[in-house]
Design an enzyme around this catalytic site. Structure first.
Site, PDB file in Angstrom:
ATOM      1  NE  ARG A 179     -42.240  39.771 -55.626  1.00  0.00           N
ATOM      2  CZ  ARG A 179     -41.623  38.569 -55.474  1.00  0.00           C
ATOM      3  NH1 ARG A 179     -42.229  37.515 -56.207  1.00  0.00           N
ATOM      4  NH2 ARG A 179     -40.427  38.503 -54.953  1.00  0.00           N
ATOM      5  CG  HIS A 184     -54.616  35.457 -59.959  1.00  0.00           C
ATOM      6  ND1 HIS A 184     -53.762  35.672 -59.001  1.00  0.00           N
ATOM      7  CD2 HIS A 184     -54.186  33.982 -60.222  1.00  0.00           C
ATOM      8  CE1 HIS A 184     -52.797  34.840 -58.519  1.00  0.00           C
ATOM      9  NE2 HIS A 184     -53.223  33.857 -59.120  1.00  0.00           N
ATOM     10  NE  ARG A 227     -37.987  32.981 -58.152  1.00  0.00           N
ATOM     11  CZ  ARG A 227     -36.706  33.747 -58.445  1.00  0.00           C
ATOM     12  NH1 ARG A 227     -35.545  33.429 -58.620  1.00  0.00           N
ATOM     13  NH2 ARG A 227     -37.031  35.278 -58.221  1.00  0.00           N
TER      14      ARG A 227
HETATM   15  P1  A3P Z   1     -40.087  34.567 -56.087  1.00  0.00           P
HETATM   16  O1  A3P Z   1     -40.100  33.831 -57.144  1.00  0.00           O
HETATM   17  O2  A3P Z   1     -39.570  35.938 -56.122  1.00  0.00           O
HETATM   18  O3  A3P Z   1     -39.188  33.612 -54.849  1.00  0.00           O
HETATM   19  P2  A3P Z   1     -47.250  33.765 -55.621  1.00  0.00           P
HETATM   20  O4  A3P Z   1     -47.436  33.019 -54.537  1.00  0.00           O
HETATM   21  O5  A3P Z   1     -48.241  34.883 -55.911  1.00  0.00           O
HETATM   22  O6  A3P Z   1     -47.297  32.678 -56.764  1.00  0.00           O
HETATM   23  O7  A3P Z   1     -45.860  34.342 -55.749  1.00  0.00           O
HETATM   24  C1  A3P Z   1     -44.671  33.647 -55.608  1.00  0.00           C
HETATM   25  C2  A3P Z   1     -43.569  34.407 -54.956  1.00  0.00           C
HETATM   26  O8  A3P Z   1     -43.810  34.710 -53.458  1.00  0.00           O
HETATM   27  C3  A3P Z   1     -42.161  33.700 -55.002  1.00  0.00           C
HETATM   28  O9  A3P Z   1     -41.410  34.939 -55.173  1.00  0.00           O
HETATM   29  C4  A3P Z   1     -42.078  32.928 -53.832  1.00  0.00           C
HETATM   30  O10 A3P Z   1     -40.856  32.692 -53.471  1.00  0.00           O
HETATM   31  C5  A3P Z   1     -42.690  34.024 -52.820  1.00  0.00           C
HETATM   32  N1  A3P Z   1     -43.184  33.657 -51.479  1.00  0.00           N
HETATM   33  C6  A3P Z   1     -43.803  32.242 -51.330  1.00  0.00           C
HETATM   34  N2  A3P Z   1     -44.171  32.081 -49.940  1.00  0.00           N
HETATM   35  C7  A3P Z   1     -43.541  33.365 -49.433  1.00  0.00           C
HETATM   36  C8  A3P Z   1     -43.300  33.721 -47.978  1.00  0.00           C
HETATM   37  N3  A3P Z   1     -43.869  32.601 -47.024  1.00  0.00           N
HETATM   38  N4  A3P Z   1     -42.774  34.734 -47.725  1.00  0.00           N
HETATM   39  C9  A3P Z   1     -42.371  35.620 -48.659  1.00  0.00           C
HETATM   40  N5  A3P Z   1     -42.412  35.310 -50.141  1.00  0.00           N
HETATM   41  C10 A3P Z   1     -42.886  34.069 -50.518  1.00  0.00           C
END
Ligand code: A3P
Length: 328
Positions: A163, A136, A294
């Site tokens: 995003r 990050h 989520r």
């Molecule tokens: P939401 O909270 O909007 O659902 P990170 O991986 O950077 O922590 O980001 C998490 C976000 O990516 C969450 O968004 C999660 O649901 C989403 N996410 C995780 N896996 C995913 C996938 N395979 N395809 C699309 N979105 C995904």
């Protein structure tokens, strides 16, 4: 954000360093510290300094850089499946992504102990021994050895994923409250105020994004700038773009064999979120692997933010990006 001992006191050796940095109290026992212009929980600061002092990039290393909650988990899976497609065909019933979490396969560099940089990357090694890390860290904070174009690391590639800001905030808000970072849930309003003021984990998010955006324009061979929403809208095009950037393009045979769709399907939200390995609560770890999944819906923020909040975030984003031909 990664599993960490966020509620415990920082070890003694960190105390001097931390006390010299500006801090903000998010809650009674949860402080963020400002280091090189960005705000971090204590364990991040030490990890970053370790990295700046001790990490040695190798030629061909790949770094997936994201702001937390931008789709890191998804892109970790995609990068792993893409780069390892020869040794691990995406339809294999033994594919590592079926048995290990994406963060287990592509560790967060600043959370890895310096003695384990190599062993942590072992999981991601492809047939050419390319190491893939996730981080990050903002561009200016990355070890200079990674960004210095004249060094041996000049072939390192950086994939930057961002995003839409409103969805990023809402995802973050849920993630914090769904895990044990804080002693009591933070309200949407309090979290929003901190986020807008940049006093959020690795905030200000706009500055992190801009750093990589500018670098992607100046050094397009080194930095690929990607958007979560683009991967949602045109996954085949974006995955092909990613493969080409990494010097590992899909052959005509691969394109005709359905391989691209197989990788996308393996890494899809539906598939990954149902796997047992991504639904385990490890003892002693305050973050559940489930909380990284989520709903993965673009535009979900509208279900949580008031019209005023939307307009404030839009305004900040427009002001920050106005001079740089970037919209999110
Ligand atoms: P939401 O909270 O909007 O659902 P990170 O991986 O950077 O922590 O980001 C998490 C976000 O990516 C969450 O968004 C999660 O649901 C989403 N996410 C995780 N896996 C995913 C996938 N395979 N395809 C699309 N979105 C995904």
């Amino acid at each position: 954000m990664e599993p960490a001992e966020t509620k415990s006191q920082p070890p003694d050796e960190q105390v001097d360093l931390l006390s010299s940095l500006p801090s903000v109290r998010v809650q009674e026992s949860y402080l963020l510290y400002q280091y090189q212009g960005f705000w971090y929980p204590p364990h991040f600061v030490q990890g970053i300094i370790n990295c700046q002092q001790q990490f040695q990039p190798r030629e061909n290393d790949i770094f997936l850089v994201t702001a937390p909650k931008s789709g890191t988990t998804w892109f970790r899976a995609l990068l792993f499946a893409l780069m390892n497609r020869k040794t691990h065909p995406p339809q294999s019933p033994h594919h590592p992504l079926l048995h290990k979490t994406p963060s287990g396969l592509l560790p967060l560099l600043e959370m890895v102990h310096p003695s384990e940089y190599d062993s942590a990357a072992c999981n991601s090694l492809d047939s050419n021994n390319t190491r893939i890390f996730s981080t990050h860290m903002p561009l200016a904070t990355l070890p200079k050895s990674i960004t210095d174009n004249s060094s041996t690391s000049s072939n390192c590639k950086i994939v930057y994923l961002c995003r839409g800001i409103k969805d990023n905030f809402v995802s973050f808000f849920h993630f914090i409250n769904n895990n044990n970072y804080l002693h009591s849930p933070i309200s949407l309003e309090d979290a929003f105020e901190l986020y807008c003021n940049g006093k959020f984990v690795i905030g200000p998010v706009w500055d992190q994004i801009l750093g990589y955006w500018k670098e992607s324009l100046e050094s397009p061979h080194k930095v690929l700038f990607m958007k979560y929403e683009d991967m949602k809208i045109e996954p085949r095009i974006q995955l092909t773009r990613l493969a080409r950037f990494l010097g590992n393009p899909f052959s005509p045979e691969e394109q005709n064999s359905g391989l691209i769709d197989q990788i996308l399907s393996l890494c899809s939200f539906d598939n990954l979120s149902k796997l047992k390995v991504n639904n385990i609560q490890e003892p002693g770890v305050p973050v559940t692997s489930k909380s990284f999944f989520r709903n993965g819906v673009v535009g979900d923020a509208k279900n949580y933010l008031s019209a005023d909040m939307v307009s404030r975030l839009d305004q900040i984003t427009q002001e920050k990006f106005r001079d740089y031909n970037l919209s999110l």
